[in-house]
Design an enzyme around this catalytic site. Sequence first.
Site, PDB file in Angstrom:
ATOM      1  N   TYR A  79      -4.573  14.299  -3.492  1.00 40.50           N
ATOM      2  CA  TYR A  79      -5.191  13.715  -2.286  1.00 40.50           C
ATOM      3  C   TYR A  79      -6.215  14.404  -1.691  1.00 40.50           C
ATOM      4  O   TYR A  79      -6.207  14.654  -0.117  1.00 40.50           O
ATOM      5  CB  TYR A  79      -3.899  13.850  -1.160  1.00 40.50           C
ATOM      6  CG  TYR A  79      -3.875  12.405  -0.126  1.00 40.50           C
ATOM      7  CD1 TYR A  79      -3.872  11.232  -0.684  1.00 40.50           C
ATOM      8  CD2 TYR A  79      -3.600  12.589   0.900  1.00 40.50           C
ATOM      9  CE1 TYR A  79      -3.899   9.866  -0.203  1.00 40.50           C
ATOM     10  CE2 TYR A  79      -3.764  11.618   1.967  1.00 40.50           C
ATOM     11  CZ  TYR A  79      -3.913  10.205   1.380  1.00 40.50           C
ATOM     12  OH  TYR A  79      -3.782   8.833   1.908  1.00 40.50           O
ATOM     13  N   HIS A 107       0.947  -1.197   0.038  1.00 42.89           N
ATOM     14  CA  HIS A 107       0.101  -0.104   0.050  1.00 42.89           C
ATOM     15  C   HIS A 107       0.883   1.090  -0.194  1.00 42.89           C
ATOM     16  O   HIS A 107       0.739   2.057  -0.837  1.00 42.89           O
ATOM     17  CB  HIS A 107      -0.922   0.006   1.218  1.00 42.89           C
ATOM     18  CG  HIS A 107      -1.685   1.152   1.480  1.00 42.89           C
ATOM     19  ND1 HIS A 107      -3.125   1.165   1.112  1.00 42.89           N
ATOM     20  CD2 HIS A 107      -1.322   2.402   1.678  1.00 42.89           C
ATOM     21  CE1 HIS A 107      -3.667   2.337   1.324  1.00 42.89           C
ATOM     22  NE2 HIS A 107      -2.650   3.229   1.932  1.00 42.89           N
ATOM     23  N   GLU A 108       1.921   1.351   0.860  1.00 46.73           N
ATOM     24  CA  GLU A 108       2.757   2.563   1.169  1.00 46.73           C
ATOM     25  C   GLU A 108       3.630   2.848  -0.064  1.00 46.73           C
ATOM     26  O   GLU A 108       3.506   3.824  -0.608  1.00 46.73           O
ATOM     27  CB  GLU A 108       3.714   2.469   2.333  1.00 46.73           C
ATOM     28  CG  GLU A 108       2.771   2.421   3.577  1.00 46.73           C
ATOM     29  CD  GLU A 108       1.719   3.589   3.766  1.00 46.73           C
ATOM     30  OE1 GLU A 108       1.982   4.657   3.337  1.00 46.73           O
ATOM     31  OE2 GLU A 108       0.698   3.274   4.513  1.00 46.73           O
TER      32      GLU A 108
HETATM   33 ZN   LIG Z   1      -2.557   5.274   1.841  1.00 44.12          ZN
END
Ligand SMILES: [Zn+2]
Lengths: 381, 100
Positions: free
Chosen positions: A175, A160-161
């Site tokens: 974001y 994920h990261e």
């Molecule tokens: Zn994330």
Amino acid sequence: MPLCCIVPPHMLERLAQSDSKSRRQKALNTLFNTYRLSGERTIRALTFASTSPDTGRRSVYDCRHGVTLSRAILTRTEDGPQSTDESVNRAFDGLGATRDFYRQVLNRNSIDGNGLRLNAYVHYDRDFQNAYWDGEQMVFGDGDGEIFVDFTKSLDVIGHELTHGVTEFTANLTYHNQPGALNESMSDVFGVLVKQWANQQTAEQADWLIGADILTPGIAGDALRSMKAPGTAYDNEALGRDPQPGHMSGYVQLPDTSRGDWGGVHINSGIPNHAFYLLATSLGGPAWEAPGHIWYESLKASSADTNFQQFADTTYAKAGLLYGASSKQQKLVSDAWDGVGIKVAGVNTTAVETENTLRELVKQVSQLTADIASLKAAGKG
Amino acid sequence: MMKATLATWGGLAPLLATPAVHVDDADLSKEDAATFRSLATQVKDQPARPANPRARDARSYEVTFETPDGASTTVEQTDATMTPEFADLLQFLRRHHRRA
Ligand SMILES: [Zn+2]
């Protein structure tokens, strides 16, 4: 005559082994596009073998419970020995699995596509209940032992990261609000794919959970998120209740502030997450194959402000491009988005994009033909 | 006399309930109260740090200090840009909240 046969595959393979870097790269690109267009998978091994192993080299640092990364100690390197610290080794292996997934499955050379070094920091702070991407490297906490254990224990969290890095180098989805929720969803999708690929699990065998390995056994809850059933990952006093929707009818409007999770980027990601799950399970088999490729091509074709509808339309177009218009894959992409309340509208886009890609391929093939001619000439001379 | 409240949000799973942490120097030993005041002074004197716009899944922390005269000061920092002094303060607050 199909495009893939204009240059015989064995010649492309010879070129792929060529000493000239640009010639080799062109041949590899063409081979890869050919493989993608024809849906074959046999080229993968060749592509992988020809990629330099000196890419995406890993370094793991020990923060020794501090928060200043520049003071952390380099503990394990690509060629160095194993550490005696299990967190260090797990982070190292997780970086390796993610790097190998991108290289072998998606033909991507590290997170920037150009062999970027991969750095991870472990033992950050004390009782730190998080893992994050700081724009350049990833940072893991040890957990508090009450709710969370060491974050290096979850391969999907590592995937994920690092995928946040891939997204930054591709679509660079902002974001906030829907583009932000897509950004989060990309990290969840490719994070679980890293785990499923590493364990060789099919869509049916996988649990589709994010962070299942970092909750302590004492916590009543399965994971941080469920792509199979968003909103059901946990429900207890310590954690509250999983707030993720799995359908547009449950879309959560939150303020675009840090307290509002920038418009619920970790909340509404449940919707595209579930669409991916629906596609993967309806197609069956390994989710990193058709579903993963369709999503990855769509990520690369997206931009900072892409919203759910636009992304859905792109996946439909890419499915048509990769597997054929009106293919089973394309139909199931449409059904998957339907299942989360998004109607795809992309038939015309597919035709245009197919034509553009074919034109690009013709250009590459003509260039390769010229290269072959010059190789032949050089051989005779 | 001083009280501090720590609020935490954000991170990999941002809506997980993170209870606030409270510390009141009246509950602390003489030594701990001195440490508390010294950490608070250091943190309050630090210039504000902008959050890292490239960070993903970082947590945010807000510490509110209150004194008996009603004055209050708030300091906010995030994972990817936190100062070591702020990290020390967070650790102190968490440790002493648990004992209270
Ligand atoms: Zn994330």
